[in-house]
Motif scaffolding. Structure first.
Motif, PDB file in Angstrom:
ATOM      1  N   ALA A 136      44.844  37.504  30.597  1.00 31.58           N
ATOM      2  CA  ALA A 136      43.685  37.353  29.721  1.00 31.58           C
ATOM      3  C   ALA A 136      42.366  37.253  30.475  1.00 31.58           C
ATOM      4  O   ALA A 136      41.320  37.641  29.942  1.00 31.58           O
ATOM      5  CB  ALA A 136      43.865  36.115  28.850  1.00 31.58           C
ATOM      6  N   ALA A 137      42.403  36.740  31.712  1.00 27.22           N
ATOM      7  CA  ALA A 137      41.166  36.403  32.415  1.00 27.22           C
ATOM      8  C   ALA A 137      40.221  37.590  32.562  1.00 27.22           C
ATOM      9  O   ALA A 137      39.043  37.498  32.216  1.00 27.22           O
ATOM     10  CB  ALA A 137      41.494  35.813  33.781  1.00 27.22           C
ATOM     11  N   PHE A 138      40.722  38.713  33.077  1.00 29.15           N
ATOM     12  CA  PHE A 138      39.837  39.835  33.396  1.00 29.15           C
ATOM     13  C   PHE A 138      39.165  40.425  32.145  1.00 29.15           C
ATOM     14  O   PHE A 138      37.936  40.512  32.093  1.00 29.15           O
ATOM     15  CB  PHE A 138      40.603  40.915  34.165  1.00 29.15           C
ATOM     16  CG  PHE A 138      39.707  41.904  34.847  1.00 29.15           C
ATOM     17  CD1 PHE A 138      39.140  41.609  36.077  1.00 29.15           C
ATOM     18  CD2 PHE A 138      39.420  43.125  34.259  1.00 29.15           C
ATOM     19  CE1 PHE A 138      38.296  42.518  36.715  1.00 29.15           C
ATOM     20  CE2 PHE A 138      38.584  44.036  34.882  1.00 29.15           C
ATOM     21  CZ  PHE A 138      38.016  43.737  36.119  1.00 29.15           C
ATOM     22  N   PRO A 139      39.914  40.822  31.097  1.00 31.40           N
ATOM     23  CA  PRO A 139      39.245  41.355  29.896  1.00 31.40           C
ATOM     24  C   PRO A 139      38.419  40.314  29.152  1.00 31.40           C
ATOM     25  O   PRO A 139      37.384  40.647  28.567  1.00 31.40           O
ATOM     26  CB  PRO A 139      40.393  41.870  29.034  1.00 31.40           C
ATOM     27  CG  PRO A 139      41.605  41.176  29.529  1.00 31.40           C
ATOM     28  CD  PRO A 139      41.379  40.925  30.978  1.00 31.40           C
ATOM     29  N   ALA A 140      38.869  39.040  29.168  1.00 28.44           N
ATOM     30  CA  ALA A 140      38.114  37.988  28.474  1.00 28.44           C
ATOM     31  C   ALA A 140      36.776  37.746  29.161  1.00 28.44           C
ATOM     32  O   ALA A 140      35.740  37.599  28.501  1.00 28.44           O
ATOM     33  CB  ALA A 140      38.928  36.697  28.432  1.00 28.44           C
ATOM     34  N   PHE A 173      32.994  42.278  38.440  1.00 30.08           N
ATOM     35  CA  PHE A 173      32.876  42.461  39.891  1.00 30.08           C
ATOM     36  C   PHE A 173      32.808  41.097  40.576  1.00 30.08           C
ATOM     37  O   PHE A 173      33.504  40.851  41.572  1.00 30.08           O
ATOM     38  CB  PHE A 173      31.627  43.285  40.214  1.00 30.08           C
ATOM     39  CG  PHE A 173      31.475  43.629  41.671  1.00 30.08           C
ATOM     40  CD1 PHE A 173      32.207  44.664  42.238  1.00 30.08           C
ATOM     41  CD2 PHE A 173      30.613  42.904  42.485  1.00 30.08           C
ATOM     42  CE1 PHE A 173      32.085  44.977  43.579  1.00 30.08           C
ATOM     43  CE2 PHE A 173      30.480  43.205  43.835  1.00 30.08           C
ATOM     44  CZ  PHE A 173      31.215  44.248  44.386  1.00 30.08           C
ATOM     45  N   LEU A 174      31.989  40.216  40.018  1.00 29.82           N
ATOM     46  CA  LEU A 174      31.859  38.861  40.562  1.00 29.82           C
ATOM     47  C   LEU A 174      33.163  38.100  40.405  1.00 29.82           C
ATOM     48  O   LEU A 174      33.590  37.377  41.324  1.00 29.82           O
ATOM     49  CB  LEU A 174      30.727  38.133  39.815  1.00 29.82           C
ATOM     50  CG  LEU A 174      30.308  36.764  40.347  1.00 29.82           C
ATOM     51  CD1 LEU A 174      29.723  36.883  41.756  1.00 29.82           C
ATOM     52  CD2 LEU A 174      29.296  36.115  39.411  1.00 29.82           C
ATOM     53  N   CYS A 175      33.820  38.297  39.288  1.00 31.86           N
ATOM     54  CA  CYS A 175      35.095  37.640  39.008  1.00 31.86           C
ATOM     55  C   CYS A 175      36.153  38.024  40.045  1.00 31.86           C
ATOM     56  O   CYS A 175      36.895  37.173  40.533  1.00 31.86           O
ATOM     57  CB  CYS A 175      35.542  38.033  37.598  1.00 31.86           C
ATOM     58  SG  CYS A 175      37.281  37.903  37.241  1.00 31.86           S
ATOM     59  N   GLU A 176      36.222  39.322  40.407  1.00 34.35           N
ATOM     60  CA  GLU A 176      37.209  39.750  41.399  1.00 34.35           C
ATOM     61  C   GLU A 176      36.842  39.255  42.796  1.00 34.35           C
ATOM     62  O   GLU A 176      37.727  38.845  43.560  1.00 34.35           O
ATOM     63  CB  GLU A 176      37.325  41.273  41.392  1.00 34.35           C
ATOM     64  CG  GLU A 176      38.392  41.786  42.362  1.00 34.35           C
ATOM     65  CD  GLU A 176      38.821  43.203  42.069  1.00 34.35           C
ATOM     66  OE1 GLU A 176      39.669  43.391  41.182  1.00 34.35           O
ATOM     67  OE2 GLU A 176      38.306  44.119  42.733  1.00 34.35           O
ATOM     68  N   LEU A 216      35.284  36.562  43.563  1.00 36.85           N
ATOM     69  CA  LEU A 216      35.556  35.124  43.630  1.00 36.85           C
ATOM     70  C   LEU A 216      37.044  34.823  43.445  1.00 36.85           C
ATOM     71  O   LEU A 216      37.449  33.666  43.412  1.00 36.85           O
ATOM     72  CB  LEU A 216      34.744  34.388  42.558  1.00 36.85           C
ATOM     73  CG  LEU A 216      33.219  34.413  42.738  1.00 36.85           C
ATOM     74  CD1 LEU A 216      32.527  33.750  41.542  1.00 36.85           C
ATOM     75  CD2 LEU A 216      32.808  33.732  44.037  1.00 36.85           C
ATOM     76  N   ARG A 217      37.849  35.882  43.283  1.00 36.89           N
ATOM     77  CA  ARG A 217      39.304  35.794  43.126  1.00 36.89           C
ATOM     78  C   ARG A 217      39.728  34.976  41.893  1.00 36.89           C
ATOM     79  O   ARG A 217      40.765  34.309  41.898  1.00 36.89           O
ATOM     80  CB  ARG A 217      39.949  35.218  44.391  1.00 36.89           C
ATOM     81  CG  ARG A 217      39.732  36.108  45.610  1.00 36.89           C
ATOM     82  CD  ARG A 217      40.442  35.585  46.818  1.00 36.89           C
ATOM     83  NE  ARG A 217      40.239  36.464  47.964  1.00 36.89           N
ATOM     84  CZ  ARG A 217      40.746  36.242  49.179  1.00 36.89           C
ATOM     85  NH1 ARG A 217      41.492  35.173  49.393  1.00 36.89           N
ATOM     86  NH2 ARG A 217      40.517  37.084  50.164  1.00 36.89           N
ATOM     87  N   ILE A 218      38.904  35.040  40.860  1.00 39.41           N
ATOM     88  CA  ILE A 218      39.258  34.392  39.594  1.00 39.41           C
ATOM     89  C   ILE A 218      40.308  35.243  38.883  1.00 39.41           C
ATOM     90  O   ILE A 218      41.271  34.730  38.308  1.00 39.41           O
ATOM     91  CB  ILE A 218      38.010  34.219  38.707  1.00 39.41           C
ATOM     92  CG1 ILE A 218      37.001  33.295  39.398  1.00 39.41           C
ATOM     93  CG2 ILE A 218      38.387  33.665  37.332  1.00 39.41           C
ATOM     94  CD1 ILE A 218      35.655  33.227  38.710  1.00 39.41           C
ATOM     95  N   ALA A 219      40.107  36.551  38.913  1.00 41.36           N
ATOM     96  CA  ALA A 219      41.053  37.506  38.321  1.00 41.36           C
ATOM     97  C   ALA A 219      40.808  38.855  38.982  1.00 41.36           C
ATOM     98  O   ALA A 219      39.779  39.069  39.626  1.00 41.36           O
ATOM     99  CB  ALA A 219      40.860  37.598  36.818  1.00 41.36           C
ATOM    100  N   SER A 220      41.760  39.752  38.856  1.00 38.27           N
ATOM    101  CA  SER A 220      41.614  41.068  39.482  1.00 38.27           C
ATOM    102  C   SER A 220      41.762  42.184  38.451  1.00 38.27           C
ATOM    103  O   SER A 220      42.338  41.987  37.379  1.00 38.27           O
ATOM    104  CB  SER A 220      42.659  41.250  40.594  1.00 38.27           C
ATOM    105  OG  SER A 220      43.959  41.063  40.074  1.00 38.27           O
ATOM    106  N   ARG A 221      41.238  43.343  38.831  1.00 39.83           N
ATOM    107  CA  ARG A 221      41.311  44.515  37.954  1.00 39.83           C
ATOM    108  C   ARG A 221      42.764  44.918  37.686  1.00 39.83           C
ATOM    109  O   ARG A 221      43.603  44.821  38.569  1.00 39.83           O
ATOM    110  CB  ARG A 221      40.618  45.708  38.617  1.00 39.83           C
ATOM    111  CG  ARG A 221      39.147  45.819  38.376  1.00 39.83           C
ATOM    112  CD  ARG A 221      38.565  46.948  39.205  1.00 39.83           C
ATOM    113  NE  ARG A 221      38.712  46.718  40.630  1.00 39.83           N
ATOM    114  CZ  ARG A 221      39.056  47.635  41.532  1.00 39.83           C
ATOM    115  NH1 ARG A 221      39.319  48.869  41.132  1.00 39.83           N
ATOM    116  NH2 ARG A 221      39.151  47.335  42.805  1.00 39.83           N
TER     117      ARG A 221
END
Length: 453
Positions: A105-109, A373-376, A378-383
């Protein structure tokens, strides 16, 4: 020759029916309804078109009238059914689908969040201090039917993972739009009705907890909840979403041993051959032989068992989907997209046009790209695997197609007819530009992709 023609007709019929049932057709039908609304609104029938929606529909007893204008029936009552289906989709996706679990859920959310914040900020920054600032929610929305319809038309030019990402993003976006409507587009609250709504919600949760699978009590309470929330000052469509979250997702009967049950009945079906079908007769004779009563009973048993293992949520969603896609949304588009451009329209009302168009066309792709881009990083979620950053930008462009939900928010944001007309034209322009540049961009991206040997 006769058989060949018959097979061809059946083949063409199946192709047509499959196309009608496809998601892409829902988007195309929605587009046709919007175009038709614009044509009628600017034709000699325009006066009848606009007057029709203001006709009261209901019943009277004494001095009291119970009902709404046709426009309110569509926007508040029928759209509640649309929001009910959206709520069911969100619940299913959160529990078992692409939004199930943090990793999925993290990446699309997060993408949906970026695709709402940046467009909203663009609109608000352009209209802060004006009477039109309240329309910041308009460019935040994504139309799932339109966006999915467009990306499906691209076929194999986009990876399946991108289609799944866009659908998941749109579902998360819908949830965000529902929250925005509930928080920012609520008028003065009536505490008595709000308490009544709270009691009904508790009853719905109680029904779920004690394992009631029959949909009827949920739907009856859902109607009462709609009235309570409608009178509380919160927009009534929120009642449909709350109802959706209380619908049970577990079936009446366990799916355990279902495969064994079906295999047994299938064997019985083969054994119970009609008496007039000889074993050594040609295969086509067997195929056209009428079913025996025993075979029909076997099929009915399978049908009953399938119904019993289908969850109440699944049954309701399956029932609502065609009505939503082919009646409610097109009717909403036809009732709301019609703007008479022959009249003097003041496009210079504050910065509504710039706010909506730039929010949809520029804000959506920028917000979705930069936050993911920032999310990946920071390793919160990946594509998701198989999706490039170029694809993310393309999905962001298509997410700028805001049509249905944007129109809905526009009706809540503006009470002045001129402001509403300008916002609707802006939505149509912004959504059209987003769709065109999204398709062109993804086509170019596909052509630039290195071909595998």
């Amino acid at each position: 020759m006769h058989n060949t023609e018959k097979i061809t007709q059946v083949g063409l019929k199946n192709v047509f029916l499959n196309f009608i049932r496809s998601e892409s057709f829902g988007g195309i039908f929605l587009f046709i309804s919007a175009v038709l609304a614009m044509i009628v609104a600017n034709s000699p029938l325009s006066e009848y078109y606009f007057n029709f929606w203001h006709i009261d529909f209901g019943f009277s007893f004494g001095q009291h009238f119970v009902g709404f204008s046709i426009h309110h029936w569509i926007n508040d009552v029928l759209m509640a059914l649309f929001f009910l289906m959206v709520g069911l989709e969100i619940k299913r996706e959160v529990l078992f689908g692409e939004l199930a679990g943090f990793k999925k859920a993290a990446f699309p959310a997060i993408a949906a969040l970026g695709g709402m914040i940046i467009p909203g900020l663009i609109y608000y920054s352009l209209n802060a201090g004006t009477n039109s600032y309240h329309g910041f929610g308009i460019p935040m929305a994504t139309d799932i039917a339109f966006a999915l319809g467009v990306i499906m038309l691209l076929g194999k030019k986009v990876p399946m993972a991108l289609k799944v990402f866009l659908v998941t993003l749109a579902v998360a976006d819908d949830l965000g739009a529902i929250i925005v409507i509930a928080v920012f587009y609520t008028s003065g609250l009536n505490l008595t009705w709000l308490i009544g709504a709270g009691v009904i919600i508790v009853l719905l949760i109680f029904l779920n907890k004690i394992g009631i699978k029959n949909l009827l009590p949920y739907l009856i309470l859902g109607v009462l909840l709609w009235f309570a929330i409608h009178n509380s000052g919160i927009h009534a469509t929120i009642a449909a979403v709350i109802l959706a979250f209380t619908i049970p997702i577990t079936p009446k009967r366990s799916r355990k041993n279902f495969t064994h049950f079906i295999r047994e009945l299938a064997d019985q079906f083969q054994i119970k051959v009609p008496k007039n079908a000889e074993v050594d007769s040609p295969s086509n004779t067997y195929e056209i032989a009428p079913l025996s009563e025993d075979q029909i009973e076997v099929l009915e048993s399978i049908q009953d068992r399938v119904k019993s293992i289908r969850s109440p949520l699944g049954r309701l969603e399956h029932f609502l989907q065609p009505y939503s896609a082919y009646f409610i949304m097109p009717l909403f588009a036809f009732a709301n997209a019609g703007v008479n451009i022959g009249n003097e329209i003041h496009f210079d009302i504050d910065h509504i046009v710039l706010g909506v168009v730039l929010g949809l066309v520029i804000g959506k792709p920028i917000g979705i790209f930069f936050i993911t881009f920032l999310c990946e990083k920071l390793r919160i979620a990946s594509r998701p695997e198989g999706i490039s950053w170029g694809h993310i930008v393309g999905a962001g462009m298509l997410a700028g197609i805001g049509f249905t939900m944007s129109m809905f928010v526009s009706n809540l944001a503006f009470s002045h007819p001129e402001s509403m007309e300008v916002s609707k034209i802006s939505i149509l322009i912004g959504s059209l530009i987003s769709g065109i540049i999204g398709v062109l961009y993804l086509n170019v991206l596909y052509k630039l992709k290195p071909k595998e040997n």
